[in-house]
Enzyme design. Structure first.
Site, PDB file in Angstrom:
ATOM      1  N   SER A 161      19.854  -2.003   0.222  1.00  0.00           N
ATOM      2  CA  SER A 161      20.500  -1.673  -1.046  1.00  0.00           C
ATOM      3  C   SER A 161      19.663  -2.211  -2.197  1.00  0.00           C
ATOM      4  O   SER A 161      18.728  -2.981  -1.997  1.00  0.00           O
ATOM      5  CB  SER A 161      21.897  -2.297  -1.084  1.00  0.00           C
ATOM      6  OG  SER A 161      21.774  -3.688  -1.292  1.00  0.00           O
ATOM      7  N   LYS A 162      20.032  -1.774  -3.395  1.00  0.00           N
ATOM      8  CA  LYS A 162      19.350  -2.247  -4.600  1.00  0.00           C
ATOM      9  C   LYS A 162      19.334  -3.769  -4.668  1.00  0.00           C
ATOM     10  O   LYS A 162      18.356  -4.376  -5.056  1.00  0.00           O
ATOM     11  CB  LYS A 162      20.119  -1.779  -5.839  1.00  0.00           C
ATOM     12  CG  LYS A 162      19.898  -0.366  -6.228  1.00  0.00           C
ATOM     13  CD  LYS A 162      20.582  -0.149  -7.565  1.00  0.00           C
ATOM     14  CE  LYS A 162      20.628   1.327  -7.896  1.00  0.00           C
ATOM     15  NZ  LYS A 162      21.223   1.582  -9.194  1.00  0.00           N
ATOM     16  N   ARG A 163      20.466  -4.358  -4.300  1.00  0.00           N
ATOM     17  CA  ARG A 163      20.592  -5.816  -4.421  1.00  0.00           C
ATOM     18  C   ARG A 163      19.688  -6.566  -3.452  1.00  0.00           C
ATOM     19  O   ARG A 163      19.372  -7.723  -3.667  1.00  0.00           O
ATOM     20  CB  ARG A 163      22.052  -6.232  -4.209  1.00  0.00           C
ATOM     21  CG  ARG A 163      22.939  -5.955  -5.401  1.00  0.00           C
ATOM     22  CD  ARG A 163      24.336  -6.453  -5.147  1.00  0.00           C
ATOM     23  NE  ARG A 163      24.893  -5.851  -3.941  1.00  0.00           N
ATOM     24  CZ  ARG A 163      25.462  -4.645  -3.905  1.00  0.00           C
ATOM     25  NH1 ARG A 163      25.533  -3.927  -5.004  1.00  0.00           N
ATOM     26  NH2 ARG A 163      25.935  -4.155  -2.785  1.00  0.00           N
TER      27      ARG A 163
END
Ligand code: GLU
Length: 503
Positions: A257-259
């Site tokens: 994910s982006k995170r």
């Protein structure tokens, strides 16, 4: 004739998985002598992010995945930005109603919201639509009149229950969805804009797309898409579908994910993105110091491999070897260490002049002023030791400015009065050596050490620390040659000064 498209929505920075999708489409197009199209799917105005479209285009340019047609690239089947095609979708939505595969619905958002509040799993579908306000319940005539008075409406797909919808996915084989479980998706919204489903299918048809290669998350939507193709009578030219495996986190479970970028300290986007807050801003593979060729190679192997042991492939080789059949179904782990090792190999293999054009901006950004000849020598000295382009000026800063820190631990162990005396003499020697070439220096210095009754191991590590501050630096005589006589002598003196201050 193969025609494929990459169809991102400009909702923010393009995730690296999107770049992989674009790459696979591109590889197929190039291999088959086909056409690769960039279509911008921006019908969801609520999620539109300014700058995202330019970011997508710049990312594709950086990795060398260049569209033949599309936003920013021209072509005869445009416009390629969906917000510029609004009228086209309206026409087709109404046509689908005429054909009996869609209907007008007048339920207000508030009414639907109330239904959802009252019924936990409420969906607009074949079971509920007969008790809602739409052209199936109030009739076509009444509906047309209500529309003529300006009442707001949407157009929904009329999904008929009791059917198994088969998708022949080129990666996953026969995938089946039951129509009874599908909702009556909105196709045209109250603001006259199409939803993703309608716009995507109409455009794929009009742009004569032959293969849809996209992320696995779109597989469930494909059932609705098949119904749309049927509804329009376009089954014969329906594209072949391939749904790519998910990209998984480098460690643990779940999709990348982006995170994860911040969490693992790794890039998950191709280029830097400036968001509204610091948490939403980050560096991309480019800023970290990756070569685009290494990124392409790494991405190509995230879920695909041609077989065999080889894993270094140029774009040309990828174009030749690529095949959808060799794409795996299972998630592909984002192995960042592998990306780094590819980058290292790509840097190593690149010629010095080409590297110099990439490294020069980094050098200048640090405020260093160097000649082309010096830069090229510095690059050839360092290139076996760097993982990232940025390492040339980060780890290798000592080629451009004096040593900032010395390896004190080693100095403490090895430096003493005798050594200091020999070192001082050696410094004098460096000032007078005839030639300042690595092999000559090596011969002369080694002879000198022997003459002094010492071993190379007594002096050379210290010489290295004087020149670059660390034991990990490049070959010592080559470094001296690159730095040149004056700088080498200055560095030796500086270290002696540094040591004498301590004693
Ligand atoms: N606009 C969709 C996206 O953002 C495209 C999906 C597709 O390729 O059909 O990924």
């Amino acid at each position: 004739m193969v025609r494929v498209r990459f169809a991102p929505s400009p909702t923010g920075a393009l995730h690296i998985g999107g770049v992989r999708t674009a790459l696979y489409n591109y590889l197929l197009a190039r291999q088959q002598g086909g056409t690769f199209i960039l279509r911008i799917e921006d019908t969801d105005q609520g999620r539109y992010v300014p700058g995202a479209e330019d970011y997508i285009i710049e990312s594709l340019r950086w990795v060398g995945v260049i569209p033949d047609e599309g936003v920013g690239f021209g072509g005869d089947e445009g416009p390629y930005r969906q917000s510029d095609r609004k009228e086209i979708y309206q026409k087709y939505a109404h046509e689908l109603v005429q054909r009996g595969h869609a209907y007008y619905a007048f339920d207000t958002p508030l009414e639907l919201e109330n239904r959802r509040q009252a019924e936990e799993h409420f969906t607009y579908n074949h079971l509920t639509r007969s008790a809602l306000i739409n052209s199936l319940t109030i009739g076509e005539e009444v509906s047309k009149r209500r529309i003529a008075t300006g009442e707001s409406f949407v157009i929904r797909l009329k999904v008929m229950p009791g059917r198994s919808i088969h998708i022949q996915d080129l990666i996953r084989g026969d995938v089946v969805f039951e129509s009874s479980e599908l909702d009556d998706k909105v196709l045209l919204k109250a603001d006259g804009m199409p939803t993703y489903h309608l716009a995507n299918i109409v455009d794929d048809h009009l742009m004569r797309i032959t293969h849809v290669i996209r992320g696995e998350e779109w597989l469930p939507s494909t059932a609705h898409h098949v119904l749309l193709y049927e509804g329009f009578g376009w089954e014969a030219t329906m594209p072949k579908f391939s749904h790519l495996p998910l990209i998984m986190k480098p460690f643990g479970n779940g999709k990348l994910s982006k995170r994860d970028g911040a969490k693992f300290g790794i890039p998950v986007f191709p280029l830097a993105w400036k968001g509204e807050t610091a948490e939403e801003s980050f560096d991309g593979f480019r800023e970290v110091g990756f070569l685009p060729g290494a990124v392409v190679n790494f991405l190509a192997l995230l879920g695909w491999h041609p077989g065999g042991d080889e894993d270094i492939f140029s774009m040309e080789e990828l174009i030749q070897l690529f095949s959808i059949e060799h794409i795996g179904k299972g998630g592909a782990r984002f192995d960042y260490e592998k990306a780094k090792s590819f980058n290292q190999k790509y840097i190593h293999a690149m010629d010095d002049a080409a590297l110099a054009t990439l490294v020069r901006p980094l050098v200048e950004a640090k405020g260093y002023q160097v000649s082309d000849a010096f830069l090229s020598r510095a690059i050839s000295l360092m290139k076996e030791r760097v993982t990232f382009l940025t390492d040339f000026v980060e780890t290798g800063y000592y080629l451009f400015e004096p040593v900032r820190v010395y390896d004190e631990e080693t100095l403490q162990k090895r430096w003493n009065g005798d050594i200091a005396a020999v070192f001082a003499e050696l410094t004098e020697k460096f000032a007078t050596f005839d030639l300042f070439k690595a092999p000559d220096l090596e011969e002369a210095v080694k002879a000198f050490i022997q003459e002094k009754g010492m071993k190379p191991g007594d002096i050379l590590p210290l010489l290295r620390i004087a020149l670059v501050g660390t034991m990990k630096g490049p070959a010592v005589f080559e470094t001296a040659e690159v730095l040149g006589r004056e700088e080498t002598v200055a560095r030796l003196k500086r270290m002696m000064d540094n040591q004498s201050v301590k004693s």
